[in-house]
Design a protein around this motif. Structure first.
Motif, PDB file in Angstrom:
ATOM      1  N   LEU A 236       0.810  -1.257  -0.089  1.00 40.19           N
ATOM      2  CA  LEU A 236       0.031  -0.031   0.013  1.00 40.19           C
ATOM      3  C   LEU A 236       0.753   1.197   0.187  1.00 40.19           C
ATOM      4  CD1 LEU A 236      -2.740   1.094   0.392  1.00 40.19           C
ATOM      5  CD2 LEU A 236      -2.536   1.073   2.818  1.00 40.19           C
ATOM      6  N   VAL A 237       0.570   2.326  -0.868  1.00 37.71           N
ATOM      7  CA  VAL A 237       1.337   3.450  -0.851  1.00 37.71           C
ATOM      8  C   VAL A 237       0.500   4.429  -0.248  1.00 37.71           C
ATOM      9  CG1 VAL A 237       2.164   5.196  -2.501  1.00 37.71           C
ATOM     10  CG2 VAL A 237       2.455   2.754  -3.245  1.00 37.71           C
ATOM     11  N   MET A 238       1.124   5.243   0.776  1.00 33.40           N
ATOM     12  CA  MET A 238       0.460   6.319   1.441  1.00 33.40           C
ATOM     13  C   MET A 238       1.343   7.542   1.332  1.00 33.40           C
ATOM     14  SD  MET A 238      -1.112   4.138   4.329  1.00 33.40           S
ATOM     15  CE  MET A 238       0.439   3.471   4.636  1.00 33.40           C
ATOM     16  N   ASP A 239       1.044   8.807   0.652  1.00 32.88           N
ATOM     17  CA  ASP A 239       1.989   9.688   0.825  1.00 32.88           C
ATOM     18  C   ASP A 239       3.105   9.343   0.100  1.00 32.88           C
ATOM     19  OD1 ASP A 239       0.162  11.588   1.691  1.00 32.88           O
ATOM     20  OD2 ASP A 239       0.408  11.017   3.761  1.00 32.88           O
ATOM     21  N   ASP A 240       4.276   9.413   0.694  1.00 32.45           N
ATOM     22  CA  ASP A 240       5.834   8.873   0.291  1.00 32.45           C
ATOM     23  C   ASP A 240       6.326   7.561   1.030  1.00 32.45           C
ATOM     24  OD1 ASP A 240       6.246   9.872   3.092  1.00 32.45           O
ATOM     25  OD2 ASP A 240       8.068  10.935   2.253  1.00 32.45           O
ATOM     26  N   ILE A 241       5.268   6.835   1.631  1.00 29.20           N
ATOM     27  CA  ILE A 241       5.379   5.422   2.402  1.00 29.20           C
ATOM     28  C   ILE A 241       4.914   4.448   1.606  1.00 29.20           C
ATOM     29  CG2 ILE A 241       5.052   4.397   4.313  1.00 29.20           C
ATOM     30  CD1 ILE A 241       6.846   6.445   4.902  1.00 29.20           C
ATOM     31  N   ILE A 242       5.569   3.113   1.347  1.00 26.06           N
ATOM     32  CA  ILE A 242       5.366   2.041   0.819  1.00 26.06           C
ATOM     33  C   ILE A 242       5.271   1.110   1.945  1.00 26.06           C
ATOM     34  CG2 ILE A 242       7.466   1.579   0.199  1.00 26.06           C
ATOM     35  CD1 ILE A 242       4.387   0.231  -1.606  1.00 26.06           C
ATOM     36  N   GLU A 243       4.205   0.486   2.383  1.00 18.78           N
ATOM     37  CA  GLU A 243       3.861  -0.450   3.437  1.00 18.78           C
ATOM     38  C   GLU A 243       3.983  -1.883   2.679  1.00 18.78           C
ATOM     39  OE1 GLU A 243       1.172   0.008   6.913  1.00 18.78           O
ATOM     40  OE2 GLU A 243       0.019  -1.236   5.592  1.00 18.78           O
ATOM     41  N   CYS A 244       4.512  -2.613   3.284  1.00 18.33           N
ATOM     42  CA  CYS A 244       4.805  -4.322   2.861  1.00 18.33           C
ATOM     43  C   CYS A 244       3.381  -4.830   3.173  1.00 18.33           C
ATOM     44  CB  CYS A 244       6.096  -4.633   3.648  1.00 18.33           C
ATOM     45  SG  CYS A 244       6.302  -6.390   3.223  1.00 18.33           S
ATOM     46  N   PRO A 245       3.162  -5.701   2.291  1.00 22.47           N
ATOM     47  CA  PRO A 245       1.810  -6.515   2.263  1.00 22.47           C
ATOM     48  C   PRO A 245       1.914  -7.647   3.419  1.00 22.47           C
ATOM     49  CG  PRO A 245       2.943  -7.134   0.349  1.00 22.47           C
ATOM     50  CD  PRO A 245       3.833  -5.918   0.952  1.00 22.47           C
ATOM     51  N   LYS A 246       3.152  -8.088   3.827  1.00 20.10           N
ATOM     52  CA  LYS A 246       3.149  -9.296   4.671  1.00 20.10           C
ATOM     53  C   LYS A 246       3.106  -8.903   6.136  1.00 20.10           C
ATOM     54  CE  LYS A 246       5.154 -13.599   5.515  1.00 20.10           C
ATOM     55  NZ  LYS A 246       5.880 -14.728   4.919  1.00 20.10           N
ATOM     56  N   HIS A 247       4.256  -7.710   6.520  1.00 21.65           N
ATOM     57  CA  HIS A 247       4.152  -7.886   8.189  1.00 21.65           C
ATOM     58  C   HIS A 247       3.905  -6.220   8.229  1.00 21.65           C
ATOM     59  CE1 HIS A 247       6.263 -11.392   8.159  1.00 21.65           C
ATOM     60  NE2 HIS A 247       5.619 -11.739   9.005  1.00 21.65           N
ATOM     61  N   ASN A 248       3.475  -5.457   7.135  1.00 15.80           N
ATOM     62  CA  ASN A 248       3.180  -4.008   7.513  1.00 15.80           C
ATOM     63  C   ASN A 248       4.500  -2.947   7.861  1.00 15.80           C
ATOM     64  OD1 ASN A 248       0.708  -5.616   8.709  1.00 15.80           O
ATOM     65  ND2 ASN A 248       0.056  -4.204   6.781  1.00 15.80           N
ATOM     66  N   GLY A 249       5.783  -3.537   7.429  1.00 13.60           N
ATOM     67  CA  GLY A 249       6.512  -2.594   7.513  1.00 13.60           C
ATOM     68  C   GLY A 249       6.784  -1.555   6.447  1.00 13.60           C
ATOM     69  N   ARG A 250       7.111  -0.359   6.752  1.00 11.84           N
ATOM     70  CA  ARG A 250       7.147   0.795   5.976  1.00 11.84           C
ATOM     71  C   ARG A 250       8.445   1.333   5.568  1.00 11.84           C
ATOM     72  NH1 ARG A 250       3.673   1.004  10.239  1.00 11.84           N
ATOM     73  NH2 ARG A 250       5.330   2.866  11.018  1.00 11.84           N
ATOM     74  N   PHE A 251       8.581   1.817   4.444  1.00  4.52           N
ATOM     75  CA  PHE A 251       9.802   2.694   3.956  1.00  4.52           C
ATOM     76  C   PHE A 251       9.475   4.050   3.129  1.00  4.52           C
ATOM     77  CE2 PHE A 251      10.459  -1.892   3.402  1.00  4.52           C
ATOM     78  CZ  PHE A 251      11.592  -2.256   3.810  1.00  4.52           C
ATOM     79  N   SER A 252      10.226   4.945   3.240  1.00  2.95           N
ATOM     80  CA  SER A 252       9.975   5.847   2.407  1.00  2.95           C
ATOM     81  C   SER A 252      10.462   5.823   0.938  1.00  2.95           C
ATOM     82  CB  SER A 252      10.942   7.283   2.914  1.00  2.95           C
ATOM     83  OG  SER A 252      11.140   8.020   1.889  1.00  2.95           O
ATOM     84  N   TYR A 253       9.565   5.868  -0.048  1.00  2.00           N
ATOM     85  CA  TYR A 253      10.043   5.261  -1.292  1.00  2.00           C
ATOM     86  C   TYR A 253      10.872   6.493  -1.792  1.00  2.00           C
ATOM     87  CZ  TYR A 253       5.856   7.853  -2.901  1.00  2.00           C
ATOM     88  OH  TYR A 253       5.049   8.790  -3.126  1.00  2.00           O
ATOM     89  N   LYS A 254      10.877   7.678  -1.134  1.00  2.00           N
ATOM     90  CA  LYS A 254      11.828   8.741  -1.840  1.00  2.00           C
ATOM     91  C   LYS A 254      13.129   8.710  -1.350  1.00  2.00           C
ATOM     92  CE  LYS A 254       8.115  12.188  -2.128  1.00  2.00           C
ATOM     93  NZ  LYS A 254       7.622  13.531  -1.856  1.00  2.00           N
ATOM     94  N   THR A 255      13.577   8.102  -0.283  1.00  2.00           N
ATOM     95  CA  THR A 255      14.726   8.023   0.418  1.00  2.00           C
ATOM     96  C   THR A 255      15.293   6.619   0.585  1.00  2.00           C
ATOM     97  OG1 THR A 255      14.003   7.892   2.682  1.00  2.00           O
ATOM     98  CG2 THR A 255      14.466  10.076   1.542  1.00  2.00           C
ATOM     99  N   GLY A 256      14.089   5.633   0.653  1.00  2.00           N
ATOM    100  CA  GLY A 256      14.757   4.070   0.687  1.00  2.00           C
ATOM    101  C   GLY A 256      14.636   4.009   2.368  1.00  2.00           C
ATOM    102  N   GLU A 257      14.406   5.100   3.237  1.00  2.00           N
ATOM    103  CA  GLU A 257      14.622   4.814   4.779  1.00  2.00           C
ATOM    104  C   GLU A 257      13.463   3.825   5.194  1.00  2.00           C
ATOM    105  OE1 GLU A 257      14.678   7.509   8.750  1.00  2.00           O
ATOM    106  OE2 GLU A 257      14.445   8.334   6.688  1.00  2.00           O
ATOM    107  N   ALA A 258      14.100   2.897   6.184  1.00  6.72           N
ATOM    108  CA  ALA A 258      13.023   2.128   6.902  1.00  6.72           C
ATOM    109  C   ALA A 258      12.569   2.798   7.564  1.00  6.72           C
ATOM    110  CB  ALA A 258      13.958   0.966   7.382  1.00  6.72           C
ATOM    111  N   LYS A 259      11.171   2.882   7.813  1.00 11.31           N
ATOM    112  CA  LYS A 259      10.343   3.879   8.763  1.00 11.31           C
ATOM    113  C   LYS A 259       9.373   3.110   9.822  1.00 11.31           C
ATOM    114  CE  LYS A 259      10.800   7.742   6.975  1.00 11.31           C
ATOM    115  NZ  LYS A 259      11.029   9.170   7.683  1.00 11.31           N
ATOM    116  N   GLY A 260       9.374   1.923   9.759  1.00 15.19           N
ATOM    117  CA  GLY A 260       8.631   0.979  10.501  1.00 15.19           C
ATOM    118  C   GLY A 260       8.797  -0.557  10.822  1.00 15.19           C
TER     119      GLY A 260
END
Length: 104
Positions: free
Chosen positions: A57-81
Motif C-alpha cells: 500500500l502506498v500512502m503519501d511517500d510511504i510504501i507499506e509491505c503487504p506481509k508484516h506492514n513494515g514501512r519505507f520512504s520510497y523517496k529515500t529508501g529509509e526504513a520507517k517502521g
C-alpha cells in the motif's frame, strides 16, 4: 546520475500514489508515482522477508509491505517502521516523452 537507463513504462501506467513492479536483469524493482506527480524507484523486495513491495500500500511517500506492514520512504529508501530495519536501495528516475526510465 550513472548507470544504464531502462524504460519501465508509460507515465500513465502508474496511477498517482501507486506502485508497479518492474523486473529487469534478474532483479525486481518497484516504481512509484507520488501524489505530486513525481516518479521514484527502489528495490522491489522488502528487506525483511523479500516480499514484493508492488503488492503493498502506498500512502503519501510511504510504501507499506503487504506481509508484516513494515514501512519505507520510497523517496529515500529509509526504513520507517518495524519490523523493517534495513533501508531499500533507491534508483535515479527520469521521465522523457511520456515514458518512465530508471538507471540501473
Amino acid at each position: 546520475m550513472s548507470g544504464n537507463w531502462i524504460e519501465v513504462c508509460a507515465t500513465d501506467d502508474i496511477d498517482e500514489e501507486d506502485v508497479i513492479r518492474f523486473d529487469h536483469g534478474g532483479k525486481t524493482f518497484a516504481v512509484y508515482r507520488s501524489p505530486d506527480n513525481q516518479f521514484f524507484a527502489t528495490d522491489g523486495l522488502c528487506t525483511h522477508e523479500r516480499i514484493h513491495l508492488a503488492d503493498g500500500l502506498v500512502m503519501d511517500d510511504i510504501i507499506e509491505c503487504p506481509k508484516h506492514n513494515g514501512r519505507f520512504s520510497y523517496k529515500t529508501g529509509e526504513a520507517k517502521g518495524a519490523p523493517v530495519c534495513v533501508d531499500l536501495k533507491t534508483y535515479p528516475v527520469k521521465v522523457e516523452g511520456g515514458a518512465v526510465f530508471i538507471a540501473v
